[in-house]
Design an enzyme around this catalytic site. Structure first.
Site, PDB file in Angstrom:
ATOM      1  CG  ASP A 116      19.796   7.033  33.940  1.00  0.00           C
ATOM      2  OD1 ASP A 116      19.761   7.346  34.950  1.00  0.00           O
ATOM      3  OD2 ASP A 116      19.537   8.034  33.032  1.00  0.00           O
ATOM      4  CG  LEU A 142      30.649 -11.896  30.991  1.00  0.00           C
ATOM      5  CD1 LEU A 142      29.194 -12.156  30.897  1.00  0.00           C
ATOM      6  CD2 LEU A 142      30.800 -10.851  32.038  1.00  0.00           C
ATOM      7  CG  HIS A 187      21.059   3.579  43.785  1.00  0.00           C
ATOM      8  ND1 HIS A 187      21.037   3.932  42.292  1.00  0.00           N
ATOM      9  CD2 HIS A 187      21.155   4.931  44.358  1.00  0.00           C
ATOM     10  CE1 HIS A 187      21.234   5.380  42.142  1.00  0.00           C
ATOM     11  NE2 HIS A 187      21.038   5.815  43.305  1.00  0.00           N
TER      12      HIS A 187
HETATM   13  C1  FPP Z   1      21.586   5.909  37.643  1.00  0.00           C
HETATM   14  O1  FPP Z   1      20.346   6.044  38.257  1.00  0.00           O
HETATM   15  C2  FPP Z   1      22.419   4.960  38.427  1.00  0.00           C
HETATM   16  C3  FPP Z   1      23.517   5.233  39.027  1.00  0.00           C
HETATM   17  C4  FPP Z   1      24.174   6.515  39.351  1.00  0.00           C
HETATM   18  C5  FPP Z   1      24.285   3.971  39.800  1.00  0.00           C
HETATM   19  C6  FPP Z   1      24.231   2.787  39.151  1.00  0.00           C
HETATM   20  C7  FPP Z   1      24.327   1.785  40.327  1.00  0.00           C
HETATM   21  C8  FPP Z   1      23.428   0.540  40.414  1.00  0.00           C
HETATM   22  C9  FPP Z   1      22.947   0.095  39.131  1.00  0.00           C
HETATM   23  C10 FPP Z   1      23.923  -0.585  41.319  1.00  0.00           C
HETATM   24  C11 FPP Z   1      25.010  -0.533  41.899  1.00  0.00           C
HETATM   25  C12 FPP Z   1      25.846  -1.667  41.422  1.00  0.00           C
HETATM   26  C13 FPP Z   1      27.077  -1.770  41.880  1.00  0.00           C
HETATM   27  C14 FPP Z   1      27.610  -3.186  41.865  1.00  0.00           C
HETATM   28  C15 FPP Z   1      27.546  -1.030  43.020  1.00  0.00           C
HETATM   29  P1  FPP Z   1      19.781   7.423  38.889  1.00  0.00           P
HETATM   30  O2  FPP Z   1      19.943   7.295  40.186  1.00  0.00           O
HETATM   31  O3  FPP Z   1      20.522   8.436  38.062  1.00  0.00           O
HETATM   32  O4  FPP Z   1      18.388   7.231  38.607  1.00  0.00           O
HETATM   33  P2  FPP Z   1      17.385   8.633  37.989  1.00  0.00           P
HETATM   34  O5  FPP Z   1      17.987   9.071  36.854  1.00  0.00           O
HETATM   35  O6  FPP Z   1      16.077   8.037  37.892  1.00  0.00           O
HETATM   36  O7  FPP Z   1      17.580   9.404  39.272  1.00  0.00           O
END
Ligand code: FPP
Length: 236
Positions: free
Chosen positions: A17, A128, A34
């Site tokens: 997150d 892994l 992202h």
């Molecule tokens: C949450 O951050 C993250 C996600 C919804 C997506 C997680 C994805 C990645 C780390 C990269 C993708 C990896 C692959 C392999 C596709 P948020 O957007 O909710 O952050 P915020 O809460 O600060 O808005």
């Protein structure tokens, strides 16, 4: 990598997150966050491999994430597509086995095919095991398990915890010992609901793109000092 740690987790789940906030802090679009998050995955996976962690599950896209703005949803789908293209050779070389957990329906056909290819290309690997939770929801997973069990005609008295576990997407994978959530939130957000019944939960304010080897070390050290009782009392 720092000094030796006794009691390492066998399976870690990551709720990655804070990508959006990381980007906002820098005046960048959310997708840049992202992208940085996807980059960071390589660093964290490598570090987990060095610690000898056998199973890692990452929460890459939840069933709820479809409700985000179209541009962001498309960006996240593309990111996985590109990630597979870019990282697959390395994953194969490093002995990482990729598994997908989640529903395929709703995922664009092209991406479904890519995911299947990544799973197929790495299925013999054992160093892994990386479970990618993509279009994943913990409740949906339990619903799907119940449907499979009913479709097979099990009788009520045959239903027990092992039967349910063996019909989840994670069948055959040990339950997570540690769930790490970045960006300070104290929620499970529908992640591995059944499997994390006895998992230790670790939350850090650090945003996912900044969660590095040092942060992983801190989480592992914290975990190693916890006393896990699994509902029992301490002996002696
Ligand atoms: C949450 O951050 C993250 C996600 C919804 C997506 C997680 C994805 C990645 C780390 C990269 C993708 C990896 C692959 C392999 C596709 P948020 O957007 O909710 O952050 P915020 O809460 O600060 O808005």
């Amino acid at each position: 990598m720092k000094g030796k740690i006794e009691n390492l987790p066998r399976h870690i789940g990551f709720i990655m997150d804070g990508n959006g906030r990381w980007a906002k802090q820098r005046g960048l679009p959310r997708l840049a966050g992202h992208r940085a998050g996807a980059e960071n995955l390589r660093r964290v996976l490598r570090a987990c491999g060095e610690w000898g962690i056998k199973y890692v599950t990452i929460y890459a896209f939840s069933t709820e994430n479809w409700g985000r703005p179209k541009e962001e949803v498309e960006g996240l789908l593309n990111l996985l597509d590109q990630y597979i293209d870019k990282e697959l050779p390395e994953l194969v070389k490093e002995g990482v086995q990729v598994r997908h957990i989640g529903r395929m329906d709703g995922v664009p056909e092209r991406l479904q095919e890519k995911i299947r290819q990544a799973v197929e290309a790495t299925k013999g690997n054992e160093r892994l095991i990386l479970c990618v939770a993509f279009n994943y929801g913990g409740r949906a997973e339990i619903v799907d398990a119940v449907r499979k069990i009913i479709a097979k005609g099990y009788k009520p008295e045959e239903i027990d915890e092992d039967l349910i576990s063996s019909h989840l997407y994670t069948a055959g994978i040990p339950d997570p010992d540690l769930i790490i959530r970045t960006a300070g939130e104290m929620r499970l957000s529908n992640f591995l609901l059944w499997q994390s019944a006895y998992a230790e939960y670790y939350s850090t304010p650090v945003y996912w793109p900044d969660f590095d080897e040092e942060e992983l070390y801190k989480a592992l050290l914290d975990f190693s000092r916890r006393e896990r009782r699994f509902g029992l009392v301490k002996e002696g």
